[in-house]
Every structure is written in structure tokens, then in C-alpha cells.
Design a protein around this motif. Structure first.
Motif, short mmCIF file in Angstrom:
data_model
loop_
_atom_site.label_atom_id
_atom_site.label_comp_id
_atom_site.label_asym_id
_atom_site.label_seq_id
_atom_site.Cartn_x
_atom_site.Cartn_y
_atom_site.Cartn_z
N ALA A 252 0.84 -1.21 0.00
CA ALA A 252 0.00 0.00 0.00
C ALA A 252 0.87 1.25 0.00
CB ALA A 252 -0.93 -0.01 1.21
N ASP A 253 1.98 1.22 0.74
CA ASP A 253 2.91 2.35 0.74
C ASP A 253 3.48 2.57 -0.66
OD1 ASP A 253 2.65 2.82 3.50
OD2 ASP A 253 4.19 1.33 3.97
N LEU A 254 3.84 1.48 -1.32
CA LEU A 254 4.39 1.59 -2.67
C LEU A 254 3.36 2.18 -3.62
CD1 LEU A 254 6.65 -1.08 -4.36
CD2 LEU A 254 5.05 0.29 -5.67
N GLN A 255 2.11 1.73 -3.51
CA GLN A 255 1.06 2.25 -4.39
C GLN A 255 0.84 3.74 -4.18
OE1 GLN A 255 -0.68 0.52 -6.93
NE2 GLN A 255 -1.17 2.66 -7.40
N LYS A 256 0.94 4.21 -2.93
CA LYS A 256 0.79 5.64 -2.66
C LYS A 256 1.85 6.45 -3.39
CE LYS A 256 -1.33 5.16 1.94
NZ LYS A 256 -1.12 5.34 3.41
N LEU A 257 3.07 5.93 -3.40
CA LEU A 257 4.16 6.62 -4.10
C LEU A 257 3.89 6.64 -5.61
CD1 LEU A 257 7.19 5.10 -2.15
CD2 LEU A 257 6.37 7.47 -2.04
N VAL A 258 3.37 5.53 -6.12
CA VAL A 258 3.01 5.48 -7.53
C VAL A 258 1.95 6.54 -7.85
CG1 VAL A 258 1.89 4.09 -9.32
CG2 VAL A 258 3.59 3.04 -7.80
N ASP A 259 0.93 6.63 -7.01
CA ASP A 259 -0.16 7.58 -7.24
C ASP A 259 0.34 9.03 -7.23
OD1 ASP A 259 -1.89 5.44 -7.34
OD2 ASP A 259 -2.55 5.64 -5.26
N ILE A 260 1.25 9.32 -6.31
CA ILE A 260 1.79 10.69 -6.23
C ILE A 260 2.53 11.04 -7.52
CG2 ILE A 260 3.54 12.11 -5.09
CD1 ILE A 260 2.80 10.62 -2.47
N LYS A 261 3.34 10.14 -8.01
CA LYS A 261 4.13 10.43 -9.21
C LYS A 261 3.24 10.47 -10.46
CE LYS A 261 7.96 11.02 -7.16
NZ LYS A 261 8.51 12.40 -7.10
N LYS A 262 2.20 9.66 -10.50
CA LYS A 262 1.28 9.70 -11.63
C LYS A 262 0.53 11.04 -11.64
CE LYS A 262 -1.22 6.21 -12.87
NZ LYS A 262 -0.75 6.09 -14.27
N GLU A 263 0.18 11.55 -10.47
CA GLU A 263 -0.48 12.85 -10.40
C GLU A 263 0.44 13.97 -10.89
OE1 GLU A 263 -1.82 13.38 -6.43
OE2 GLU A 263 -3.36 11.82 -6.54
N GLU A 264 1.75 13.74 -10.77
CA GLU A 264 2.72 14.72 -11.26
C GLU A 264 2.93 14.60 -12.77
OE1 GLU A 264 6.26 14.12 -9.01
OE2 GLU A 264 5.36 14.74 -7.10
N GLY A 265 2.25 13.63 -13.38
CA GLY A 265 2.34 13.45 -14.82
C GLY A 265 3.44 12.52 -15.28
N LEU A 266 4.03 11.77 -14.35
CA LEU A 266 5.11 10.87 -14.71
C LEU A 266 4.57 9.49 -15.10
CD1 LEU A 266 7.79 11.60 -11.97
CD2 LEU A 266 7.55 12.63 -14.22
N PHE A 280 -1.00 -3.90 -7.87
CA PHE A 280 -0.60 -2.52 -8.13
C PHE A 280 -1.32 -1.96 -9.35
CE2 PHE A 280 3.08 -4.50 -6.04
CZ PHE A 280 3.19 -3.66 -4.94
N GLN A 281 -1.44 -0.64 -9.36
CA GLN A 281 -1.92 0.09 -10.52
C GLN A 281 -0.85 1.09 -10.90
OE1 GLN A 281 -5.73 1.72 -9.33
NE2 GLN A 281 -6.83 -0.10 -10.01
N ALA A 282 -0.21 0.85 -12.04
CA ALA A 282 0.86 1.71 -12.52
C ALA A 282 0.91 1.59 -14.03
CB ALA A 282 2.19 1.31 -11.90
N ASP A 283 1.74 2.40 -14.67
CA ASP A 283 1.82 2.37 -16.13
C ASP A 283 2.47 1.08 -16.62
OD1 ASP A 283 0.86 5.15 -16.91
OD2 ASP A 283 2.42 5.62 -15.43
N VAL A 284 3.51 0.63 -15.92
CA VAL A 284 4.20 -0.61 -16.29
C VAL A 284 4.47 -1.39 -15.00
CG1 VAL A 284 6.25 -1.63 -17.33
CG2 VAL A 284 5.28 0.47 -18.29
N ILE A 285 4.00 -2.62 -14.95
CA ILE A 285 4.21 -3.48 -13.79
C ILE A 285 4.90 -4.75 -14.27
CG2 ILE A 285 3.11 -4.71 -11.88
CD1 ILE A 285 0.67 -2.81 -12.32
N LEU A 286 6.10 -5.00 -13.76
CA LEU A 286 6.86 -6.16 -14.20
C LEU A 286 7.15 -7.08 -13.03
CD1 LEU A 286 9.49 -4.55 -16.63
CD2 LEU A 286 7.30 -5.62 -17.19
N SER A 287 6.89 -8.37 -13.24
CA SER A 287 7.25 -9.38 -12.26
C SER A 287 8.68 -9.84 -12.51
CB SER A 287 6.31 -10.58 -12.36
OG SER A 287 6.81 -11.68 -11.61
N VAL A 288 9.48 -9.86 -11.46
CA VAL A 288 10.89 -10.25 -11.58
C VAL A 288 11.11 -11.71 -11.21
CG1 VAL A 288 11.55 -9.60 -9.23
CG2 VAL A 288 13.23 -9.40 -11.08
N GLY A 289 10.07 -12.37 -10.72
CA GLY A 289 10.19 -13.76 -10.31
C GLY A 289 9.24 -14.04 -9.16
N ARG A 290 9.50 -15.12 -8.45
CA ARG A 290 8.63 -15.53 -7.34
C ARG A 290 9.29 -15.24 -6.00
NH1 ARG A 290 8.77 -19.87 -10.60
NH2 ARG A 290 9.79 -21.19 -9.03
N ARG A 291 8.59 -14.53 -5.16
CA ARG A 291 9.13 -14.21 -3.84
C ARG A 291 9.40 -15.48 -3.05
NH1 ARG A 291 9.75 -10.01 -0.16
NH2 ARG A 291 9.27 -8.51 -1.79
#
Length: 345
Positions: A252-266, A280-291
């Protein structure tokens, strides 16, 4: 640039035509990229100043950053190092060939000083990849080989990664398919009273301690201060084009940071794992593997960072991982990629 394609399970022999051609190029003091079990290496004759200088020129690598020397059999050590301490011998028995580099006191007037960066020590390993072993054996040389990428960028795990970075800068690449481990070798200094990890990698601290007992981790690994005794200790490495920020917090903390930067137009990217890719909701979401299996994260890390370059994101937020087992190496690479930038949740 020559592009030799070789089956990854080639036997370690000198008669394979592509291996012979690549070895001849190395004997001519040119640089050749080839696969290892960790990443693709950029090889050159470790005894030749002019050959090693071509590595630095191709990569744009700082000259005070030492190189690791690759050998094809243990018997070569005798002519390259001053001594093989007991702990080093035990680690060789346990992990060679494999993703472990050992720091020895080097013999004088053997290696180019550009390999050792003027240090009285040298890092040596025996890669666990049939193509790498065949090339080294056929060349008859100790081969200095850092990762085959432009300095500071994500290390290459495929021949195409090498071509993308170095096509006009090196003599050739031996294409042996995708590498396995995905992060570089562990570097252990065995010149002192007890082994010290200078760079975490494919062999974990826990695995080392099963063989030689207590193993320390060099504190300068995270500080990045002073002259580096091993590759990866000082400079920002492994970075994609967009700035990376590690997020020390909840999803949730990570998503908040995403939302802030998206509001800035990034345009925002998120590096996450298979388990949480839909969180997550972001422009590009990539899975790097399995935790739940961090070896998959290690294997895919560099390719994922390179994929972000093709996505035109402006900023990347990344999850963090437990610094246990191969997680120590993963976090080391992510910290380097992020320039140690951490956002608290």
C-alpha cells in the motif's frame, strides 16, 4: 562484430570450430564476450595490457575497478597466485567450478596491472559453463572477464543484451543462450585471517559458512568508500535508464508513491514479484520472479531492469527482499541500481 552460435551443452574440447575461432581472437589480444553460468563476460588476455585496456574502453569502466580472472582448471592456479590458503582450498573443493570468485595474493609480473588495479591481490574463479570453460581452455590463457555490458548498466544474461550494449565496441560474442544464475559470482577475500565477502552473489553466505565456518561481510560493501578491492564495491551498477527507488514499506505504501508520481504526470513503473503483480496500478508493472523462490528473482533481475528501458517509464519503484541466502545478492544489485535511494513507507 562476429557472432558465434554454440550449443550451451558443448563438451569442453578445443575442436569445436566456433570455440577455436573465438580462442584465436583472444590470443590476438582482442576482446570476446561469452556466456558463463552467472552472466555474459567480456573476456581478454589477463596478461596483456593492451588486451585488458580494450575491456575498459569497450565498457567505459573506471580504471580503479579490478577485474576477475577466469581459468578452466585448478592446475592453472599454481602459476598465477602466491599461495592457496587452507580456507581457499576448501572453498575451491566445494564450489569450483561455480559462481565463486576467490581473492588471492597474486604472483608478481604475471597479470597486467590493469587487471589488479595496482592491488597486490587478484580475484580468480572457474566458471561452471561448458562454453566458457572450452573457450578458456582453447585459448591457453587466463581470461580477465567482467560483465559484458556498458559500465553501470544491467549485466547481460543473453547474447542480445551484449549486442545491444557493445555491438560496435568488441570483436565478437559467443552466443550460448540464456545464462542460469543471473547475478554475478560471490567474491570472497581469503588473504586475511578469515574469509570476507566483498560481493554477494551466486554462492550464499550460508553455503560458505557450511564449509569454512564464520564468514564476515565487508562493511564497505554498502558504504562504497575507498578503493574497491572487488568489482561492484564502489560504483553505481546495474541501473536502467529511469531512476530506481527501493520502497521500505507495505505494498500500500508503494502504491501511494506510484499515485503521487502519476499525479505529477510521470510514467511510473513497478518492479514486483509474481505473487503481487496484480496488487498494483501503474503504467508498467513487471514481475521479476517468485518471492517464494528468490533464485527466480536473481535469474530474471537484469532482464527485468532492461525491459524497463523499452517501456519509456520516468521512474521505477521496487519492492525489497530479505537479505538472506541469494536475497543478499539481489538486494546488493538493487541497491546499486537505485544508487542506495530508499523511500520509507
Amino acid at each position: 562484430m562476429k557472432h558465434w552460435i554454440v550449443e550451451s551443452d558443448v563438451d569442453n574440447n578445443k575442436s569445436y570450430p566456433q570455440i577455436v575461432d573465438a580462442a584465436k581472437v583472444l590470443q590476438q589480444n582482442e576482446v570476446v564476450a561469452f556466456p558463463t553460468e552467472t552472466v555474459y563476460g567480456l573476456g581478454a588476455n589477463a596478461k596483456s595490457d593492451c588486451a585488458v585496456e580494450k575491456i575498459f574502453e569497450a565498457k567505459g569502466r573506471p580504471s580503479d575497478n579490478p577485474l576477475i580472472v577466469h581459468i578452466s582448471n585448478r592446475d592453472q592456479l599454481e602459476g598465477l597466485v602466491a599461495e592457496v590458503p587452507e580456507d581457499a582450498a576448501s572453498l575451491i573443493d566445494a564450489f569450483w567450478p561455480g559462481p565463486l570468485t576467490i581473492i588471492f595474493k597474486n604472483k608478481k609480473n604475471v597479470f597486467s596491472e590493469k587487471v589488479t588495479a595496482g592491488l597486490p591481490t587478484v580475484g580468480i574463479r572457474m566458471p561452471d559453463h561448458p562454453v566458457a570453460l572450452a573457450i578458456i581452455e582453447a585459448s591457453g590463457l587466463p581470461i580477465a572477464a567482467p560483465s559484458a555490458n556498458r559500465s553501470g548498466k544491467p549485466s547481460p544474461t543473453t547474447a542480445q543484451h551484449v549486442i545491444d550494449d557493445l555491438e560496435d565496441r568488441i570483436a565478437g560474442v559467443v552466443d550460448g543462450g540464456e545464462t542460469g544464475v543471473g547475478v554475478e559470482s560471490t567474491v570472497v577475500d581469503c588473504t586475511g585471517p578469515s574469509p570476507i565477502i566483498l560481493r554477494p552473489g551466486g554462492v550464499t553466505k550460508e553455503q560458505l559458512e557450511e564449509v569454512v565456518g564464520k564468514v564476515e561481510v565487508d562493511p564497505s560493501l554498502k558504504e562504497g568508500k575507498g578503493a574497491p578491492k572487488s568489482p561492484g564495491m564502489k560504483y553505481t551498477h546495474y541501473a536502467p535508464d529511469a531512476p530506481v527507488y527501493l520502497v521500505d514499506g507495505t505494498r500500500a505504501d508503494l502504491q501511494k508513491l506510484v499515485d503521487i508520481k502519476k499525479e505529477e504526470g510521470l510514467r511510473v513503473g513497478v518492479l514486483t514479484t509474481e505473487e503481487f503483480v496484480n496488487d498494483f496500478q501503474a503504467d508498467v508493472i513487471l514481475s521479476v520472479g517468485r518471492r517464494e523462490d528468490l533464485s527466480t528473482v536473481a535469474q530474471n533481475l537484469y532482464d527485468t531492469l532492461r525491459t524497463f528501458n523499452r517501456s519509456n517509464v520516468d521512474i521505477i519503484f521496487s519492492e525489497m527482499f530479505p537479505e538472506e541466502g541469494v536475497g543478499l545478492a539481489i538486494m546488493n544489485r538493487l541497491q546499486k541500481a537505485a544508487g542506495y535511494r530508499v523511500m520509507k513507507g
